[in-house]
Design an enzyme around this catalytic site. Structure first.
Site, PDB file in Angstrom:
ATOM      1  N   LYS A   9       0.823  -1.213   0.000  1.00 46.26           N
ATOM      2  CA  LYS A   9       0.000   0.000   0.000  1.00 46.26           C
ATOM      3  C   LYS A   9       0.862   1.271   0.000  1.00 46.26           C
ATOM      4  O   LYS A   9       2.073   1.215   0.261  1.00 46.26           O
ATOM      5  CB  LYS A   9      -0.929  -0.042   1.217  1.00 46.26           C
ATOM      6  CG  LYS A   9      -1.946  -1.201   1.169  1.00 46.26           C
ATOM      7  CD  LYS A   9      -2.969  -1.060   2.284  1.00 46.26           C
ATOM      8  CE  LYS A   9      -3.978  -2.201   2.240  1.00 46.26           C
ATOM      9  NZ  LYS A   9      -5.053  -2.012   3.240  1.00 46.26           N
ATOM     10  N   TYR A  49     -12.495  -2.401  -3.979  1.00 46.95           N
ATOM     11  CA  TYR A  49     -13.004  -2.555  -2.615  1.00 46.95           C
ATOM     12  C   TYR A  49     -14.528  -2.470  -2.562  1.00 46.95           C
ATOM     13  O   TYR A  49     -15.092  -2.116  -1.522  1.00 46.95           O
ATOM     14  CB  TYR A  49     -12.387  -1.488  -1.710  1.00 46.95           C
ATOM     15  CG  TYR A  49     -10.977  -1.811  -1.242  1.00 46.95           C
ATOM     16  CD1 TYR A  49     -10.721  -2.951  -0.480  1.00 46.95           C
ATOM     17  CD2 TYR A  49      -9.902  -0.972  -1.526  1.00 46.95           C
ATOM     18  CE1 TYR A  49      -9.443  -3.249  -0.024  1.00 46.95           C
ATOM     19  CE2 TYR A  49      -8.615  -1.262  -1.067  1.00 46.95           C
ATOM     20  CZ  TYR A  49      -8.410  -2.398  -0.308  1.00 46.95           C
ATOM     21  OH  TYR A  49      -7.151  -2.682   0.154  1.00 46.95           O
ATOM     22  N   PHE A  57     -15.790   3.037   6.862  1.00 52.57           N
ATOM     23  CA  PHE A  57     -14.424   3.432   6.532  1.00 52.57           C
ATOM     24  C   PHE A  57     -14.153   3.477   5.024  1.00 52.57           C
ATOM     25  O   PHE A  57     -13.033   3.735   4.599  1.00 52.57           O
ATOM     26  CB  PHE A  57     -13.414   2.499   7.224  1.00 52.57           C
ATOM     27  CG  PHE A  57     -13.591   1.028   6.889  1.00 52.57           C
ATOM     28  CD1 PHE A  57     -13.062   0.482   5.730  1.00 52.57           C
ATOM     29  CD2 PHE A  57     -14.280   0.192   7.756  1.00 52.57           C
ATOM     30  CE1 PHE A  57     -13.219  -0.864   5.423  1.00 52.57           C
ATOM     31  CE2 PHE A  57     -14.453  -1.165   7.463  1.00 52.57           C
ATOM     32  CZ  PHE A  57     -13.907  -1.684   6.282  1.00 52.57           C
ATOM     33  N   ARG A  85      -1.515 -14.325   4.406  1.00 53.75           N
ATOM     34  CA  ARG A  85      -2.239 -13.676   5.511  1.00 53.75           C
ATOM     35  C   ARG A  85      -1.498 -13.850   6.836  1.00 53.75           C
ATOM     36  O   ARG A  85      -1.464 -12.944   7.667  1.00 53.75           O
ATOM     37  CB  ARG A  85      -3.679 -14.199   5.581  1.00 53.75           C
ATOM     38  CG  ARG A  85      -4.475 -13.707   4.365  1.00 53.75           C
ATOM     39  CD  ARG A  85      -5.916 -14.117   4.402  1.00 53.75           C
ATOM     40  NE  ARG A  85      -6.695 -13.425   5.409  1.00 53.75           N
ATOM     41  CZ  ARG A  85      -7.161 -12.186   5.270  1.00 53.75           C
ATOM     42  NH1 ARG A  85      -6.896 -11.476   4.187  1.00 53.75           N
ATOM     43  NH2 ARG A  85      -7.896 -11.649   6.225  1.00 53.75           N
ATOM     44  N   THR A  91      -5.233  -7.257  10.534  1.00 56.45           N
ATOM     45  CA  THR A  91      -5.552  -6.015   9.810  1.00 56.45           C
ATOM     46  C   THR A  91      -5.124  -4.783  10.600  1.00 56.45           C
ATOM     47  O   THR A  91      -4.546  -3.847  10.041  1.00 56.45           O
ATOM     48  CB  THR A  91      -7.080  -5.937   9.550  1.00 56.45           C
ATOM     49  OG1 THR A  91      -7.473  -7.130   8.863  1.00 56.45           O
ATOM     50  CG2 THR A  91      -7.438  -4.726   8.712  1.00 56.45           C
ATOM     51  N   ARG A 102       2.768  -6.361   9.135  1.00 55.28           N
ATOM     52  CA  ARG A 102       2.032  -5.208   9.686  1.00 55.28           C
ATOM     53  C   ARG A 102       2.599  -4.783  11.044  1.00 55.28           C
ATOM     54  O   ARG A 102       2.659  -3.593  11.344  1.00 55.28           O
ATOM     55  CB  ARG A 102       0.544  -5.513   9.754  1.00 55.28           C
ATOM     56  CG  ARG A 102      -0.100  -5.421   8.360  1.00 55.28           C
ATOM     57  CD  ARG A 102      -1.480  -5.999   8.360  1.00 55.28           C
ATOM     58  NE  ARG A 102      -2.210  -5.710   7.131  1.00 55.28           N
ATOM     59  CZ  ARG A 102      -3.247  -6.428   6.716  1.00 55.28           C
ATOM     60  NH1 ARG A 102      -3.650  -7.457   7.433  1.00 55.28           N
ATOM     61  NH2 ARG A 102      -3.855  -6.114   5.590  1.00 55.28           N
ATOM     62  N   ASN A 112      -1.990   0.242   6.670  1.00 55.07           N
ATOM     63  CA  ASN A 112      -1.544  -1.040   7.234  1.00 55.07           C
ATOM     64  C   ASN A 112      -0.637  -1.831   6.291  1.00 55.07           C
ATOM     65  O   ASN A 112      -0.586  -3.060   6.332  1.00 55.07           O
ATOM     66  CB  ASN A 112      -2.745  -1.864   7.742  1.00 55.07           C
ATOM     67  CG  ASN A 112      -3.659  -2.335   6.639  1.00 55.07           C
ATOM     68  OD1 ASN A 112      -3.519  -1.919   5.485  1.00 55.07           O
ATOM     69  ND2 ASN A 112      -4.592  -3.195   6.977  1.00 55.07           N
ATOM     70  N   HIS A 115      -2.133  -5.457   1.535  1.00 53.43           N
ATOM     71  CA  HIS A 115      -3.429  -6.121   1.368  1.00 53.43           C
ATOM     72  C   HIS A 115      -3.146  -7.535   0.878  1.00 53.43           C
ATOM     73  O   HIS A 115      -2.219  -7.750   0.102  1.00 53.43           O
ATOM     74  CB  HIS A 115      -4.284  -5.384   0.318  1.00 53.43           C
ATOM     75  CG  HIS A 115      -5.459  -6.198  -0.142  1.00 53.43           C
ATOM     76  ND1 HIS A 115      -6.658  -6.207   0.534  1.00 53.43           N
ATOM     77  CD2 HIS A 115      -5.595  -7.076  -1.171  1.00 53.43           C
ATOM     78  CE1 HIS A 115      -7.487  -7.049  -0.076  1.00 53.43           C
ATOM     79  NE2 HIS A 115      -6.863  -7.580  -1.121  1.00 53.43           N
ATOM     80  N   GLU A 126      -9.454 -10.907  -7.652  1.00 55.35           N
ATOM     81  CA  GLU A 126      -8.526  -9.783  -7.461  1.00 55.35           C
ATOM     82  C   GLU A 126      -7.352  -9.857  -8.445  1.00 55.35           C
ATOM     83  O   GLU A 126      -6.890  -8.828  -8.948  1.00 55.35           O
ATOM     84  CB  GLU A 126      -8.023  -9.764  -6.011  1.00 55.35           C
ATOM     85  CG  GLU A 126      -9.141  -9.425  -5.033  1.00 55.35           C
ATOM     86  CD  GLU A 126      -8.666  -9.371  -3.582  1.00 55.35           C
ATOM     87  OE1 GLU A 126      -7.480  -9.641  -3.301  1.00 55.35           O
ATOM     88  OE2 GLU A 126      -9.500  -9.035  -2.726  1.00 55.35           O
TER      89      GLU A 126
HETATM   90  P1  CMP Z   1      -7.449  -4.552   3.444  1.00 55.28           P
HETATM   91  O1  CMP Z   1      -6.958  -5.940   3.679  1.00 55.28           O
HETATM   92  O2  CMP Z   1      -6.810  -3.806   2.335  1.00 55.28           O
HETATM   93  O3  CMP Z   1      -9.040  -4.554   3.209  1.00 55.28           O
HETATM   94  C1  CMP Z   1      -9.858  -3.458   3.523  1.00 55.28           C
HETATM   95  C2  CMP Z   1      -9.134  -2.390   4.294  1.00 55.28           C
HETATM   96  O4  CMP Z   1      -9.944  -1.471   4.978  1.00 55.28           O
HETATM   97  C3  CMP Z   1      -8.298  -3.034   5.391  1.00 55.28           C
HETATM   98  O5  CMP Z   1      -7.207  -3.706   4.811  1.00 55.28           O
HETATM   99  C4  CMP Z   1      -7.971  -1.820   6.254  1.00 55.28           C
HETATM  100  O6  CMP Z   1      -6.780  -1.162   5.834  1.00 55.28           O
HETATM  101  C5  CMP Z   1      -9.145  -0.874   5.997  1.00 55.28           C
HETATM  102  N1  CMP Z   1      -9.947  -0.662   7.200  1.00 55.28           N
HETATM  103  C6  CMP Z   1     -10.124   0.520   7.837  1.00 55.28           C
HETATM  104  N2  CMP Z   1     -10.919   0.373   8.893  1.00 55.28           N
HETATM  105  C7  CMP Z   1     -11.262  -0.927   8.973  1.00 55.28           C
HETATM  106  C8  CMP Z   1     -12.068  -1.716   9.866  1.00 55.28           C
HETATM  107  N3  CMP Z   1     -12.696  -1.177  10.905  1.00 55.28           N
HETATM  108  N4  CMP Z   1     -12.173  -3.054   9.640  1.00 55.28           N
HETATM  109  C9  CMP Z   1     -11.555  -3.617   8.559  1.00 55.28           C
HETATM  110  N5  CMP Z   1     -10.787  -2.926   7.681  1.00 55.28           N
HETATM  111  C10 CMP Z   1     -10.626  -1.605   7.884  1.00 55.28           C
END
Ligand code: CMP
Length: 137
Positions: A9, A49, A57, A85, A91, A102, A112, A115, A126
Site C-alpha cells: 500500500k 473494494y 471506513f 495472511r 488487519t 504489519r 496497514n 493487502h 482480485e
Molecule cells: P485490506 O486488507 O486492504 O481490506 C480493507 C481495508 O480497509 C483493510 O485492509 C484496512 O486497511 C481498511 N480498514 C479501515 N478500517 C477498517 C475496519 N474497521 N475493519 C476492517 N478494515 C478496515
C-alpha cells in the site's frame, strides 16, 4: 499450488520498504508470479473494494489507497492465500503478531502496509482485476 493477490500500500511504498516486504514473501516459500507499480484512480479503488462500499471506513479507504503508488503482485506457492495472511498479520497493526509485516511496517488500520486476498475465490477475482494472463508467469 495456489495464487493470491498482494498489494504493497501507499504507506509502505512511501517508506521505501518494498524490498523488505518482498523479502518476507520470498524467504517464506512464496514466489512472485507477476508484479507492477501503479497509481489507483478513485474508480479503480472503489471497484476493487466494492465489497466494503457500505462500511463506514470506505471513503477513507479509497482516499488512502489513491494517495500514492502501490505495488501489486501475484504470489504463488503452497497454501499461498493463508501463508500470505499469516505473514501480513492482523488487519490492525496494534493486534498483529510480532514479526509480521504489519507489526513491523504498519502504522494504523488504514495505513496497514499490505493487502492480501482473504480466500481462493477472491484471489482469482482480485488477480483478474489487475493482471492479464500473459503478465502472470
Ligand atoms: P485490506 O486488507 O486492504 O481490506 C480493507 C481495508 O480497509 C483493510 O485492509 C484496512 O486497511 C481498511 N480498514 C479501515 N478500517 C477498517 C475496519 N474497521 N475493519 C476492517 N478494515 C478496515
Amino acid at each position: 499450488m495456489e495464487r493470491t493477490l498482494s498489494i504493497i500500500k501507499p504507506d509502505a511504498v512511501k517508506k521505501n520498504v518494498i524490498g523488505k516486504i518482498i523479502d518476507r514473501f520470498e524467504s517464506n516459500g512464496l514466489r512472485i508470479a507477476a508484479m507492477k507499480k501503479l497509481q489507483l484512480s478513485e474508480q479503480d479503488a472503489g471497484e476493487f473494494y466494492a465489497v466494503h462500499k457500505d462500511r463506514p471506513f470506505f471513503g477513507e479507504l479509497v482516499e488512502f489507497m489513491t494517495s500514492g503508488p502501490v505495488v501489486v503482485m501475484v504470489l504463488e506457492g503452497e497454501n499461498a492465500v493463508a501463508k500470505n495472511r499469516e505473514l501480513m498479520g492482523a488487519t490492525n497493526p496494534k493486534e498483529a503478531a510480532p514479526g509480521t509485516i504489519r507489526a513491523d511496517f504498519a502504522e494504523s488500520i488504514d495505513a496497514n502496509a499490505v493487502h492480501g486476498s482473504d480466500s481462493l475465490e477472491n484471489a482469482r477475482i482480485e488477480i483478474a482485476f489487475f493482471f492479464a494472463q500473459r503478465e502472470i508467469h
